[in-house]
Design a protein around this motif. Structure first.
Motif, PDB file in Angstrom:
ATOM      1  N   ARG A  12      56.847   7.863  45.890  1.00 16.60           N
ATOM      2  CA  ARG A  12      57.602   8.084  46.967  1.00 16.60           C
ATOM      3  C   ARG A  12      57.578   6.760  48.092  1.00 16.60           C
ATOM      4  O   ARG A  12      56.432   6.417  48.385  1.00 16.60           O
ATOM      5  CB  ARG A  12      56.947   9.247  47.815  1.00 16.60           C
ATOM      6  CG  ARG A  12      57.214  10.665  46.834  1.00 16.60           C
ATOM      7  CD  ARG A  12      56.278  11.755  47.212  1.00 16.60           C
ATOM      8  NE  ARG A  12      54.943  11.563  47.495  1.00 16.60           N
ATOM      9  CZ  ARG A  12      54.055  12.293  47.812  1.00 16.60           C
ATOM     10  NH1 ARG A  12      54.342  13.603  47.855  1.00 16.60           N
ATOM     11  NH2 ARG A  12      52.706  12.181  47.781  1.00 16.60           N
ATOM     12  N   PHE A 263      59.387  20.603  49.348  1.00 17.62           N
ATOM     13  CA  PHE A 263      60.025  19.422  48.918  1.00 17.62           C
ATOM     14  C   PHE A 263      58.980  18.106  48.851  1.00 17.62           C
ATOM     15  O   PHE A 263      59.552  17.047  49.342  1.00 17.62           O
ATOM     16  CB  PHE A 263      61.297  19.104  49.812  1.00 17.62           C
ATOM     17  CG  PHE A 263      61.065  19.484  51.119  1.00 17.62           C
ATOM     18  CD1 PHE A 263      60.185  18.831  52.135  1.00 17.62           C
ATOM     19  CD2 PHE A 263      61.359  20.864  51.503  1.00 17.62           C
ATOM     20  CE1 PHE A 263      59.816  19.276  53.512  1.00 17.62           C
ATOM     21  CE2 PHE A 263      61.120  21.441  52.918  1.00 17.62           C
ATOM     22  CZ  PHE A 263      60.655  20.691  53.920  1.00 17.62           C
ATOM     23  N   CYS A 264      57.895  18.358  48.589  1.00 16.02           N
ATOM     24  CA  CYS A 264      56.859  17.161  48.611  1.00 16.02           C
ATOM     25  C   CYS A 264      57.403  16.012  47.683  1.00 16.02           C
ATOM     26  O   CYS A 264      57.045  14.792  47.942  1.00 16.02           O
ATOM     27  CB  CYS A 264      55.447  17.795  48.156  1.00 16.02           C
ATOM     28  SG  CYS A 264      54.819  19.015  48.999  1.00 16.02           S
ATOM     29  N   PHE A 283      49.669  18.383  56.523  1.00 14.36           N
ATOM     30  CA  PHE A 283      48.687  19.627  56.444  1.00 14.36           C
ATOM     31  C   PHE A 283      47.282  18.769  56.247  1.00 14.36           C
ATOM     32  O   PHE A 283      46.350  19.598  55.544  1.00 14.36           O
ATOM     33  CB  PHE A 283      48.847  20.673  55.322  1.00 14.36           C
ATOM     34  CG  PHE A 283      50.163  21.260  55.492  1.00 14.36           C
ATOM     35  CD1 PHE A 283      50.167  22.651  55.942  1.00 14.36           C
ATOM     36  CD2 PHE A 283      51.330  21.005  55.025  1.00 14.36           C
ATOM     37  CE1 PHE A 283      51.306  23.265  56.231  1.00 14.36           C
ATOM     38  CE2 PHE A 283      52.765  21.492  55.134  1.00 14.36           C
ATOM     39  CZ  PHE A 283      52.597  22.904  55.897  1.00 14.36           C
ATOM     40  N   ARG A 314      48.275   7.365  48.443  1.00 12.81           N
ATOM     41  CA  ARG A 314      48.705   8.467  48.714  1.00 12.81           C
ATOM     42  C   ARG A 314      48.982   9.758  47.611  1.00 12.81           C
ATOM     43  O   ARG A 314      49.837   9.107  46.770  1.00 12.81           O
ATOM     44  CB  ARG A 314      49.920   8.635  49.544  1.00 12.81           C
ATOM     45  CG  ARG A 314      50.523  10.038  50.025  1.00 12.81           C
ATOM     46  CD  ARG A 314      51.676   9.608  51.002  1.00 12.81           C
ATOM     47  NE  ARG A 314      52.383  10.626  51.633  1.00 12.81           N
ATOM     48  CZ  ARG A 314      53.555  11.151  51.581  1.00 12.81           C
ATOM     49  NH1 ARG A 314      54.281  10.619  50.551  1.00 12.81           N
ATOM     50  NH2 ARG A 314      54.072  12.186  52.073  1.00 12.81           N
ATOM     51  N   SER A 319      52.199  21.467  50.104  1.00 13.90           N
ATOM     52  CA  SER A 319      52.843  22.749  49.862  1.00 13.90           C
ATOM     53  C   SER A 319      53.223  23.239  48.530  1.00 13.90           C
ATOM     54  O   SER A 319      53.422  24.123  48.397  1.00 13.90           O
ATOM     55  CB  SER A 319      54.280  22.514  50.889  1.00 13.90           C
ATOM     56  OG  SER A 319      53.924  22.565  52.056  1.00 13.90           O
TER      57      SER A 319
END
Ligand code: SAM
Ligand code: SF4
Ligand code: SF4
Length: 339
Positions: A12, A263-264, A283, A314, A319
């Motif tokens: 990402r 939608f991680c 979170f 990362r 979620s």
């Protein structure tokens, strides 16, 4: 620039930065800053503990070099931080930042303020409003602010000519599910996009329970029964709100399903708290202390290298992996990182 963009361990790219400019707020929303915790005795941050505008500007420049294109200003309530326009002007002058937006409860958004924010370079505004009747809304904000105050803020934003004005409504079962249809009806046909947000287990003080979550599908069903809607394609990859449009041409709405359909996989956001901690997930328990780096002798290149390493490591996807246990784990409060 594309060649400098950074990608995390799940592929990402970093693209958005949310900047919280204060932990203070003029509301005490029961699902965000409950009075039992954020009451009279609560110690908010002192001015000297906050990143200065110069420091935020410096960090934004470094982030822009890592691929960040969008900056969202948030809080607490960002409009309680004085001279926010000055920060916006600084950010607007940074190369490659092409989108500056603000999330606000709009209480301080007079016509004059909206115009000065627009002139400073603010592009888009998201205004939070969770109900249309005073009784429900006052019970939510818990400081007695009437709905009209926020509706006036929405009007002020609309007349200031921002590229978009959106309205965000958090839906919590037992709190405001009866307001879904009145809110949909009110904004239907206005051009202002209303977005419904599932109640999330951010932080540890809002007594979150999955029974209190009204899912995106349930919200869609309630609206569709009164005002028929149909799905619309996403505007871009990673758009968090699923889009729906009214079949009668009354415009569109968005539904943000962070709990029921996470939608991680597309999450391109980092969050900078008012004390300069960088969080790579909403979170997370703790953040990376950028303030210390900024106030040390470190050069921009050194800070950039630390950020590259941090993002490359990362792996956040909270979620998608939420469990009964994870809900209870220590997590940063929403009023520290602003959503
Ligand atoms: N004070 C500003 C406001 O309310 O717009 C900005 C900060 S507020 C933390 C940002 C957004 O987060 C608001 O739209 C708010 O409703 C939302 N929010 C706060 N707590 C939440 C929760 N537990 N679940 C979902 N959304 C939440
Ligand atoms: Fe303040 Fe926004 Fe949290 Fe409400 S949601 S308490 S307005 S920070
Ligand atoms: Fe991004 Fe964390 Fe939210 Fe997943 S849970 S979408 S990783 S902020």
């Amino acid at each position: 620039m594309a060649e400098q963009a950074i990608v995390d361990s799940l592929g990402r790219q970093l693209h958005d930065l949310r900047v919280s400019v204060t932990d203070r707020c003029n509301f005490r929303c029961v699902y965000c800053m409950p009075k039992e915790v954020f009451g009279r005795g609560y110690q908010f941050l002192a001015k000297k503990e906050l990143l200065t505008f110069e420091e935020i500007e410096r960090l934004v420049k470094i982030f822009a070099g890592l691929g960040v294109r969008k900056i969202r200003l948030t809080g607490g309530e960002p409009l309680v931080r004085s001279e926010l326009e000055n920060l916006i002007e600084r950010i607007a002058a940074v190369d490659n930042i092409d989108d500056i937006s603000l999330t606000t409860n709009a209480v301080l958004l007079s016509e004059k303020r909206a115009q000065s924010l627009r002139s400073a370079g603010l592009g888009r505004v998201n205004i939070s409003l969770d109900a249309l009747d005073d009784e429900t809304f006052k019970a939510i904000n818990d400081v007695g602010v009437p709905v009209k105050k926020v509706l006036d803020g929405i009007e002020a934003a609309a007349s200031a000519g921002f590229d978009s004005v959106k309205v965000n409504m958090v839906v919590k079962r037992g709190m405001n599910e009866d307001s879904i249809v009145p809110m949909a009806r009110y904004f239907h046909g206005t051009g202002q996009i209303l977005r419904f947000i599932e109640f999330m287990d951010v932080g540890n003080t809002n007594a979150w329970h999955d029974n209190a979550v009204m899912t995106a599908q349930q919200i869609v069903d309630v609206i569709n029964a009164e005002l028929p809607i149909e799905p619309v394609e996403a505007n871009y990859l990673g758009e968090v709100a699923k889009r729906w449009k009214y079949t009668d041409g009354g415009g569109e709405i968005g539904v943000i399903s962070s709990v029921s359909e996470p939608f991680c996989g597309d999450c391109s956001r980092a969050r900078l708290s008012a004390v300069g901690k960088l969080y790579t997930c909403l979170f997370a328990a703790d953040g990376f202390d950028l303030m210390s780096l900024v106030r040390s002798e470190s050069s921009d290149v050194e800070i950039e290298q630390r950020l590259r390493k941090l993002w490359a490591r990362r792996r956040d996807r909270y979620s998608e992996t939420r469990t009964v246990e994870s809900v209870l784990r220590p997590k940063v409060e929403m009023s520290y990182i602003g959503g």
